[in-house]
Design a protein around this motif. Structure first.
Motif: not given
Length: 581
Positions: A239-244
Motif C-alpha cells: 500500500d502506498d499509504d504506509t500509515e494506513a
C-alpha cells in the motif's frame, strides 16, 4: 484433580492447520489434561481437507468460522471434565500456525467486547466481523509475483533477509496481503485490521483486538528486525499509504522485552464456561517460536528435529541472517533471536541408503556402518539430495568424492567418484555429511565465546551459502544439543550427530508430541508469575529450574572432544564439494 498449594492451572493453545489443541498444566508443570478438536473430524461440515481448502492456482486457505467454532467446542468439552476446575486457570498463551492472516471488517474489533454468553462466537462474529471469510495458510504457494516484487524492492534476497530475517517466501504474510490488496481490492478496502492467526486467537480470548506479537511479526517480510519497526519500503509493496497499512496492522507489535498481558479473559468465557474472571491472556506466537518455549533452551543451545526433513532451531544473540534460513526475534528472551534452518533431505535420503543395504528395510546394517570404527571414510565426503535442497539451495543431486590436502595444506583437492567401495560407506557418509552441514550453518549464529580455544583450524577461507569465513570460524561449539523427531530414537544417528555438533554441556533426547501447546503453557505460567512479581527469573532460567529433567528428558552424555575434532578435517572438503553442485 485440582491444583495444589497455589491452586493454579495454566492453559496453552495450539491452533494448527488440522486441529485446535488445548493443554492444561499445574504450577509444577505437570500435564493435567489435553483436549483436541480435529477440524476434518469434529467440524466436518466445513468440508476441509486436512484443515484447508486447496485451489488449483496454489492458493491454500482456512475458514475462519471453523476456528471460532473450535474455540467454543474445546471449552465446552473441557468444562465437562470433573478433574479440571476452570475457575483455577490463572493465565493463557499459545501457539498458532505461522504466517496466516485474518482480515477484520470495520465492525469486527467493536464486536469483541460485546460478546453474549447466550450465543456462540460464530453466531456473533461471523460473517459481520470479517472482510474475508478465509485466511491464507502457510502451505499457500500462489504469491510468486509478490515475492519477486518484495525482493526487488529491497535490492535482492540477501538484502531482504538482512532486513527482515528471511528472504521472500510464498507463505509469508506480506506477500499474502499484497496479493489480496491487488487481486481483491474491495476486500482490502473493507479491511480495518489484519491479525496474524496468533493475535486473532488472543483477540478472541481477550474480547478485544490485540496487536501482533513481535516475534511472530518477523514472519511477514514486513518487519525490520534491526530497527524493530515495520519497514516503509516493504510496506509500500502492499500500500502506498504506509500509515494506513500500519493502522491496519494494529500499530507497533508487542515486544518480548517484558511480559505483560494483552488483556483479561473475555466475560463471554467466564459466564459460558466458568473460567476465572481474572485470568490473564498473554501474547500468542507462531508454532516454531512456541516450540523453543517448550524446552529449556538457553543461549547457544540447539534443537535438532530429525523428521522427514531436518530442522534446526537455536537460541542466539548473533544477528547473522541468510537467504537460506530464518531469524526471528526470540519471543521470551530479550536481545536474542531464534534461528531456524530447514533441510528437505532428512529421513528420506537416509532410508534410500538403508534400503540398499536391506531388502527388509532393516536399520541394523545401516546403523552398523554408521558406528563402525573399522570402515575407513577418513578421506571421503558426499552430499545426498534425492529432493531439491534448501540448504544449500540446489536441485536434486548426488555428489561423492575423495579428498586430500594440497601440498601447502591451504586447500583441499577433490576427486569426484561415481560410487564408493560399497553402500556401507554411503551409510556412514550421509549421516556425517548431514550433521556437518548443520554444524557449519549454525557456527556463525553461535556467540564468540563458544569457540574452542584448544583448536587451531587455520585461516584458509571456506564458502558456505552466502558466507565466506576463515576456517577458524568453525571451531565454535553449541552449549547443549536436544534431539527430537522420529530418527532421534535411532542411537547410531543421534550419537553421530552429537559427535559432529560437539555440544560442550551435554546432549539430550526427548519426545515432544505437544511442543507448541506446551510452549504456550510454559509462557503463560512464567509470564503470569513474572507480571505479578512472583518471580524475577528470565524465562530460560525459570524453565531450566522448573523443567522435569528426571522424567521428560534422556541425557545422552557429553561429546568426546577427540570425536568432535575428527570432523574438523572435513569442513573444507564439504565446502569444496558444495561448490560442484
Amino acid at each position: 484433580m485440582t491444583a495444589d498449594k497455589t491452586g493454579a492451572f495454566y492453559l496453552g493453545f495450539d491452533l494448527s492447520t488440522q486441529q485446535l489443541k488445548c493443554l492444561v498444566i499445574d504450577q509444577n508443570l505437570a500435564l493435567i489434561h489435553s483436549e483436541t478438536i480435529g477440524f476434518d473430524k469434529d467440524l466436518s461440515h466445513y468440508k476441509t481437507t486436512k484443515g484447508v481448502y486447496l485451489h488449483e492456482d496454489g492458493t491454500v486457505e482456512c475458514p475462519v468460522a471453523m476456528w471460532l467454532e473450535a474455540v467454543d467446542l474445546v471449552f465446552e468439552r473441557m468444562s465437562k471434565h470433573k478433574h479440571i476446575d476452570l475457575s483455577l486457570v490463572r493465565a493463557m498463551s499459545g501457539s498458532c500456525q505461522q504466517h496466516g492472516s485474518v482480515y477484520w471488517a470495520e465492525a469486527g474489533p467493536g464486536l469483541l467486547p460485546k460478546l453474549d454468553a447466550k450465543q456462540s462466537l460464530k453466531q456473533q462474529l461471523y460473517p459481520e466481523a470479517f472482510s474475508r471469510n478465509v485466511a491464507p495458510n502457510w502451505q499457500d504457494h500462489s504469491t510468486g509475483e509478490e515475492c519477486q516484487k518484495f525482493e526487488e524492492s529491497c535490492g535482492g534476497a540477501a538484502q531482504l533477509a538482512q532486513t527482515t530475517g528471511s528472504r521472500a517466501h510464498h507463505r509469508f504474510t506480506g506477500p499474502q496481503i499484497m496479493k489480496i490488496a491487488k487481486k481483491e481490492p474491495e476486500v482490502y478496502r473493507a479491511t480495518s485490521k489484519v491479525s496474524l492467526v496468533s493475535s486473532f486467537l488472543a483477540s478472541i480470548l481477550a474480547g478485544e483486538f490485540t496487536p501482533l506479537e513481535e516475534a511472530d511479526a518477523c514472519g511477514m517480510n514486513l518487519y525490520n528486525i534491526d530497527k524493530r519497526d515495520y519497514d516503509d519500503k516493504l510496506l509500500r509493496n502492499v500500500d502506498d499509504d504506509t500509515e494506513a497499512l500500519r493502522s491496519k496492522l494494529g500499530g507497533p507489535p508487542i515486544t518480548s522485552d517484558k511480559p505483560a498481558p494483552v488483556g483479561i479473559l473475555s466475560p463471554y468465557f467466564v459466564e459460558k464456561y466458568g473460567l476465572n474472571p481474572e485470568c490473564q491472556i498473554f501474547p500468542f506466537t507462531g508454532d516454531n517460536l512456541a516450540t523453543i518455549c517448550s524446552l529449556p533452551l538457553q543461549p547457544n543451545d540447539v534443537l535438532v528435529s530429525l523428521g522427514t526433513s531436518t530442522t534446526i532451531l537455536l537460541v542466539t544473540d548473533q544477528y547473522h541472517p541468510s537467504p537460506n534460513y530464518h531469524l526471528f526475534i526470540h519471543p521470551t528472551i530479550p536481545r536474542h533471536y531464534m534461528g531456524m534452518i530447514c533441510y528437505c533431505n532428512g529421513a528420506l535420503a537416509r532410508e534410500r541408503i538403508r534400503d540398499q543395504l536391506s531388502e527388509t528395510h532393516d536399520w541394523e546394517p545401516f546403523n552398523a556402518a554408521v558406528t563402525s570404527t573399522t570402515l575407513d571414510t577418513d578421506n571421503e565426503i558426499a552430499c545426498y539430495f534425492p529432493l531439491g535442497e534448501i540448504v544449500p539451495n540446489v536441485p536434486s543431486s548426488y555428489r561423492r568424492a575423495t579428498f586430500a590436502k594440497s601440498p601447502d595444506s591451504q586447500k583441499v583437492e577433490l576427486e569426484l567418484k561415481d560410487a564408493f567401495a560399497d553402500v556401507a560407506h554411503d551409510a556412514k557418509n550421509i549421516v556425517e555429511s548431514q550433521a556437518l552441514s548443520c554444524r557449519v550453518r549454525i557456527s556463525p549464529l553461535l556467540s564468540e565465546d563458544c569457540a574452542d580455544p584448544s583448536v587451531n583450524l587455520g585461516d584458509s577461507m571456506v564458502h558456505f551459502d552466502y558466507d565466506d569465513f576463515p576456517l577458524s570460524e568453525y571451531k565454535k561449539r553449541p552449549r547443549r544439543a536436544f534431539f527430537v523427531g522420529g530418527a532421534s530414537k535411532n542411537n547410531a544417528i543421534v550419537e553421530r550427530f552429537a559427535q559432529v555438533l560437539g555440544a560442550t554441556n551435554g546432549n539430550f533426547r526427548l519426545e515432544t508430541p505437544n511442543s507448541c501447546a506446551l510452549g504456550g503453557c510454559y509462557r503463560a505460567m512464567w509470564s503470569h508469575l513474572h507480571y505479578e512479581g512472583l518471580t524475577n527469573a528470565p524465562f530460560d532460567n525459570f524453565l531450566n529450574e522448573q523443567f522435569r529433567w528426571e522424567t521428560d528428558v534422556q541425557s545422552l552424555g557429553l561429546t568426546n572432544d577427540k570425536d568432535w575434532q575428527y570432523f574438523n578435517n572435513k569442513i573444507q572438503a564439504l565446502s569444496e564439494l558444495e561448490k560442484t553442485l
